[in-house]
Design a protein around this motif. Sequence first.
Motif, PDB file in Angstrom:
ATOM      1  N   PRO A 195      -7.393   3.249 -11.112  1.00  0.00           N
ATOM      2  CA  PRO A 195      -6.095   3.663 -11.802  1.00  0.00           C
ATOM      3  C   PRO A 195      -5.433   2.676 -12.377  1.00  0.00           C
ATOM      4  CG  PRO A 195      -6.279   3.589  -9.260  1.00  0.00           C
ATOM      5  CD  PRO A 195      -7.670   3.337 -10.036  1.00  0.00           C
ATOM      6  N   VAL A 196      -4.331   3.169 -13.000  1.00  0.00           N
ATOM      7  CA  VAL A 196      -3.514   2.034 -13.662  1.00  0.00           C
ATOM      8  C   VAL A 196      -2.818   0.959 -12.711  1.00  0.00           C
ATOM      9  CG1 VAL A 196      -0.931   1.952 -14.857  1.00  0.00           C
ATOM     10  CG2 VAL A 196      -2.788   3.834 -15.295  1.00  0.00           C
ATOM     11  N   CYS A 197      -2.633   1.234 -11.323  1.00  0.00           N
ATOM     12  CA  CYS A 197      -2.032   0.401 -10.473  1.00  0.00           C
ATOM     13  C   CYS A 197      -2.774  -0.969 -10.360  1.00  0.00           C
ATOM     14  CB  CYS A 197      -2.140   0.953  -9.083  1.00  0.00           C
ATOM     15  SG  CYS A 197      -1.010   2.369  -8.774  1.00  0.00           S
ATOM     16  N   VAL A 245       9.006   8.697  -9.079  1.00  0.00           N
ATOM     17  CA  VAL A 245       7.654   9.006  -9.043  1.00  0.00           C
ATOM     18  C   VAL A 245       6.839   8.735 -10.131  1.00  0.00           C
ATOM     19  CG1 VAL A 245       5.964  10.976  -9.000  1.00  0.00           C
ATOM     20  CG2 VAL A 245       8.551  10.988  -7.838  1.00  0.00           C
ATOM     21  N   CYS A 246       5.650   7.777  -9.796  1.00  0.00           N
ATOM     22  CA  CYS A 246       4.815   7.134 -11.012  1.00  0.00           C
ATOM     23  C   CYS A 246       3.533   7.688 -10.926  1.00  0.00           C
ATOM     24  CB  CYS A 246       4.749   5.494 -10.702  1.00  0.00           C
ATOM     25  SG  CYS A 246       3.738   4.932 -12.011  1.00  0.00           S
ATOM     26  N   LEU A 247       2.912   8.134 -11.762  1.00  0.00           N
ATOM     27  CA  LEU A 247       1.568   8.620 -11.637  1.00  0.00           C
ATOM     28  C   LEU A 247       0.463   7.463 -11.745  1.00  0.00           C
ATOM     29  CD1 LEU A 247       1.719  11.935 -13.865  1.00  0.00           C
ATOM     30  CD2 LEU A 247       2.389  11.454 -11.700  1.00  0.00           C
ATOM     31  N   GLY A 248       0.783   6.111 -11.790  1.00  0.00           N
ATOM     32  CA  GLY A 248       0.125   5.030 -11.790  1.00  0.00           C
ATOM     33  C   GLY A 248      -1.248   5.392 -10.836  1.00  0.00           C
ATOM     34  N   PRO A 249      -0.953   5.599  -9.648  1.00  0.00           N
ATOM     35  CA  PRO A 249      -2.121   5.834  -8.699  1.00  0.00           C
ATOM     36  C   PRO A 249      -3.305   6.843  -9.003  1.00  0.00           C
ATOM     37  CG  PRO A 249      -0.055   5.689  -7.399  1.00  0.00           C
ATOM     38  CD  PRO A 249       0.331   5.857  -8.913  1.00  0.00           C
ATOM     39  N   ILE A 250      -3.054   7.611  -9.927  1.00  0.00           N
ATOM     40  CA  ILE A 250      -4.001   8.515 -10.049  1.00  0.00           C
ATOM     41  C   ILE A 250      -4.548   8.737 -11.461  1.00  0.00           C
ATOM     42  CG2 ILE A 250      -3.618  10.184  -8.251  1.00  0.00           C
ATOM     43  CD1 ILE A 250      -1.709  11.783  -9.748  1.00  0.00           C
ATOM     44  N   THR A 288       7.301  -4.866 -10.292  1.00  0.00           N
ATOM     45  CA  THR A 288       7.782  -4.283  -9.155  1.00  0.00           C
ATOM     46  C   THR A 288       7.293  -2.773  -9.368  1.00  0.00           C
ATOM     47  OG1 THR A 288       9.414  -5.734  -8.927  1.00  0.00           O
ATOM     48  CG2 THR A 288       9.718  -3.605  -7.669  1.00  0.00           C
ATOM     49  N   CYS A 289       6.708  -2.132  -7.917  1.00  0.00           N
ATOM     50  CA  CYS A 289       6.297  -0.836  -8.020  1.00  0.00           C
ATOM     51  C   CYS A 289       7.324   0.039  -8.464  1.00  0.00           C
ATOM     52  CB  CYS A 289       5.482  -0.628  -6.747  1.00  0.00           C
ATOM     53  SG  CYS A 289       4.944   1.012  -6.627  1.00  0.00           S
ATOM     54  N   LEU A 290       7.267   1.010  -9.246  1.00  0.00           N
ATOM     55  CA  LEU A 290       8.517   2.024  -9.334  1.00  0.00           C
ATOM     56  C   LEU A 290       8.786   2.793  -8.301  1.00  0.00           C
ATOM     57  CD1 LEU A 290       7.581   2.415 -13.239  1.00  0.00           C
ATOM     58  CD2 LEU A 290       9.560   1.216 -12.315  1.00  0.00           C
ATOM     59  N   PHE A 291       7.763   2.864  -7.340  1.00  0.00           N
ATOM     60  CA  PHE A 291       7.901   3.667  -6.110  1.00  0.00           C
ATOM     61  C   PHE A 291       9.136   2.898  -5.304  1.00  0.00           C
ATOM     62  CE2 PHE A 291       4.190   6.292  -6.896  1.00  0.00           C
ATOM     63  CZ  PHE A 291       4.646   7.547  -6.570  1.00  0.00           C
ATOM     64  N   ASP A 292       8.907   1.702  -5.368  1.00  0.00           N
ATOM     65  CA  ASP A 292       9.946   1.085  -4.768  1.00  0.00           C
ATOM     66  C   ASP A 292      11.281   1.004  -5.382  1.00  0.00           C
ATOM     67  OD1 ASP A 292       8.018   0.116  -2.794  1.00  0.00           O
ATOM     68  OD2 ASP A 292       7.498  -1.795  -3.578  1.00  0.00           O
ATOM     69  N   CYS A 332       0.945  -1.056  -0.031  1.00  0.00           N
ATOM     70  CA  CYS A 332      -0.042  -0.178   0.118  1.00  0.00           C
ATOM     71  C   CYS A 332       0.901   1.071   0.007  1.00  0.00           C
ATOM     72  CB  CYS A 332      -0.856   0.087   1.296  1.00  0.00           C
ATOM     73  SG  CYS A 332      -1.994   1.512   1.080  1.00  0.00           S
ATOM     74  N   LEU A 333       0.710   1.850  -1.127  1.00  0.00           N
ATOM     75  CA  LEU A 333       1.523   3.398  -1.153  1.00  0.00           C
ATOM     76  C   LEU A 333       1.121   4.274  -0.060  1.00  0.00           C
ATOM     77  CD1 LEU A 333       1.811   3.337  -4.948  1.00  0.00           C
ATOM     78  CD2 LEU A 333       3.755   3.024  -3.190  1.00  0.00           C
ATOM     79  N   ALA A 334      -0.214   4.208   0.249  1.00  0.00           N
ATOM     80  CA  ALA A 334      -0.806   5.084   1.313  1.00  0.00           C
ATOM     81  C   ALA A 334      -0.278   4.661   2.801  1.00  0.00           C
ATOM     82  CB  ALA A 334      -2.303   5.421   1.049  1.00  0.00           C
ATOM     83  N   GLU A 357      -3.815  -2.668 -13.024  1.00  0.00           N
ATOM     84  CA  GLU A 357      -3.388  -3.455 -14.120  1.00  0.00           C
ATOM     85  C   GLU A 357      -2.117  -3.674 -13.854  1.00  0.00           C
ATOM     86  OE1 GLU A 357      -4.418  -0.689 -17.346  1.00  0.00           O
ATOM     87  OE2 GLU A 357      -6.523  -1.563 -17.762  1.00  0.00           O
ATOM     88  N   CYS A 358      -1.229  -2.680 -13.183  1.00  0.00           N
ATOM     89  CA  CYS A 358       0.250  -3.068 -12.989  1.00  0.00           C
ATOM     90  C   CYS A 358       0.555  -3.957 -12.220  1.00  0.00           C
ATOM     91  CB  CYS A 358       0.551  -1.636 -12.388  1.00  0.00           C
ATOM     92  SG  CYS A 358       2.524  -1.480 -12.361  1.00  0.00           S
ATOM     93  N   LYS A 359      -0.507  -4.287 -10.880  1.00  0.00           N
ATOM     94  CA  LYS A 359      -0.298  -5.219 -10.048  1.00  0.00           C
ATOM     95  C   LYS A 359      -0.570  -6.657 -10.657  1.00  0.00           C
ATOM     96  CE  LYS A 359       1.125  -3.585  -6.115  1.00  0.00           C
ATOM     97  NZ  LYS A 359       2.165  -2.675  -6.858  1.00  0.00           N
ATOM     98  N   GLN A 360      -1.596  -6.695 -11.734  1.00  0.00           N
ATOM     99  CA  GLN A 360      -1.918  -7.716 -12.469  1.00  0.00           C
ATOM    100  C   GLN A 360      -0.758  -8.359 -13.199  1.00  0.00           C
ATOM    101  OE1 GLN A 360      -5.827  -7.262 -14.122  1.00  0.00           O
ATOM    102  NE2 GLN A 360      -7.023  -7.355 -12.125  1.00  0.00           N
TER     103      GLN A 360
HETATM  104  S1  SF4 Z   1       2.505   3.416  -8.780  1.00  0.00           S
HETATM  105 FE1  SF4 Z   1       3.185   3.019 -10.697  1.00  0.00          FE
HETATM  106  S2  SF4 Z   1       4.655   1.322 -10.775  1.00  0.00           S
HETATM  107 FE2  SF4 Z   1       3.791   1.469  -8.933  1.00  0.00          FE
HETATM  108  S3  SF4 Z   1       1.933  -0.082  -8.949  1.00  0.00           S
HETATM  109 FE3  SF4 Z   1       1.037   2.103  -9.524  1.00  0.00          FE
HETATM  110  S4  SF4 Z   1       1.231   2.130 -11.662  1.00  0.00           S
HETATM  111 FE4  SF4 Z   1       2.634   0.404 -10.986  1.00  0.00          FE
END
Ligand code: SF4
Lengths: 359, 255
Positions: free
Chosen positions: B168-170, B187-192, B179-183, A328-330, B172-175
Amino acid sequence: MIYKVISKNEFRAFVDALVRANTSYGPRQVDTGRNGEPVYQFMPVSSASEIAFDYTVTTSSAKHLIMPFREELSKFRFRDGDWDQEVRYDAPPIVLFGLRPCDINAINILDEVMLNGPYPSPYYLARRKNTFIVGMDHLPLPDCFCRSMNRHTVSRGFNLFASDIGESYFLSINSSKAYNFLKEFETTEPTEEDDCKLIERRKLIKQSFKTNVEVTGLPMFLDLEFDSPIWEKWGNKCLNCGSCAMVCPTCYCYNVEERVATGLESSSRQRRLYSCNLIDFAEVSGGHNFRPKNGDRLKYRYYHHYRGFAINDNQQICVGCNRCGRTCLASINPKEVINDLRLEKESCMTCVSPSPQRS
Amino acid sequence: MNHLGFDTEKLKIGSFDFTCCEGCQLQLANHESTLPEFLALLDIRNFREISSERLDDSDIALVEGSITRSDEVERLKAIRAQAKVLVAYGTCACFGGMNAQKNKFPKEECIRTVYGDKQIDTMPEAHKISDFVQVDYSIPGCPVSKEEVERIVVSIATRSPIALPKYPVCVECKQRLNTCLFDLGEVCLGPISRAGCDAVCPSGKTVCLGCRGPADDINYASFTELVRDKGLSTEEMREKLAFYNGFTEYLNHEG
Ligand code: SF4
Ligand code: SF4
Ligand code: SF4
Ligand code: SF4
Ligand code: SF4
């Protein structure tokens, strides 16, 4: 259950033969994180050398290998103003290697929901029946809380389970298939010393948990706290991104879509895993949304996991892997949300409320 | 054509480009496996990339590109007047797109940098088409996804509801088990950003720049907090948000 002991080298040879002969998935390192930590996922493997035997945890669970993120339920063909439907439950046999006790418990929970309810899923059954599961124990990560959920040990749902007892593995064999595969490899009957080592190992695992989430009486707390302000507080953080449900080993919600082929001659009905945190989860035809607020959506996710719904016998379905919390990013995680909830309730039970003012 | 017992007439379709790279139109000629079926649904009236027909009576007008000159406004209004359904097609038409980069600089400076001393007629800002005409549907994407376009055209042909993913894109990204680019410290705009592209950028280890615009009811406050919490640059975040011009209302609101 039959018990055997196998040397680590021999076990590796066994796993190698197993994954070479079958379509297999196991933990593999897929990335290195920002702080140099390895990132693992259950990925296709075709030899033992591809498997990270000493992996910590996979980011996503193995759920999608039994309940795919997208799956065709049926195909329709339109001809001469009429149509036929074709339904197929094919599931090629697969091996899932390296699942943790919590992961296997999660599959047992999914079995309960998908197979023992009023409408058993033939799609799930086909895959589940054809899945050969090899489990492995491990020392918990600092944020694992499966012990709190009583899911840190597992006694069913796998074909074979390997406990690390130093130079060798203590094997619990739970299927004739596994027993037959193992015949070609050198195993021994567990000695008294092996039994002792297994008990020591279990003790060590049990004592290694650093995170405890107090879940006793939680279903009642949740009922009492239905209107608690904490849902709004945590909901305000939620990005509605569904990541928690995607990585969770027990979230099973789905959405059904019709995809008409471009030539209009056929269409495909598909199931897609969904999440109750997504904005339109409770939106119905005509556009009304029963849960337009983040806080309400997040609340239901917690209700489902820690209170249970009638469909799964009011059982808690969380196994305590904390994948949702890590992803969770939040920074919303079960430990903090539940602690907050208890704090709220406890402070309310101990405080003395002032008498109403006389007018 | 007959579908489930009712007749479907071919959809008269025209495609019109304004300030853009025409990459989205080109996408229509892609996805060769279904191209004949796709074209069979359509009666092409005006389409530079796949036909030489030039007719102006389309049921559906796909409008590509942003509006940067005053004569384009007139042409756009004329297209609107003739089309039953007007579709903002691609990121430039939906949000202004990459062309809106110029909105940040004085007009004269932009002209000088790009065209030197040549006299150029251009508006101070690049606009999304909905600044001038009513838009019935939007198909965002830089470029658009051909699968999505086919799905929407099929929905129009079969009179089914038309919808883009609201989440949001996340998801599909999780599916796709990325690996989350924040990790990885980005800075990825996927969550919005609105899903529907199958998280193509993060799957290629490139951050999402939100070419499909904001998802429904995004949590912008939580997103900015996330960027700060991770110790990442909010300046970088704002640059990314401005890239395709889809997030102006959030950026402006923040001041
Ligand atoms: S923030 Fe970006 S990289 Fe991370 S899960 Fe969402 S879309 Fe994927
Ligand atoms: S709880 Fe976290 S992971 Fe789940 S939807 Fe909300 S922000 Fe996403
Ligand atoms: S309702 Fe929510 S928490 Fe429950 S299984 Fe579905 S997605 Fe998971
Ligand atoms: S809710 Fe979170 S901790 Fe519980 S099983 Fe799902 S991912 Fe694991
Ligand atoms: S990931 Fe983001 S930038 Fe890339 S195509 Fe999808 S919406 Fe556009």
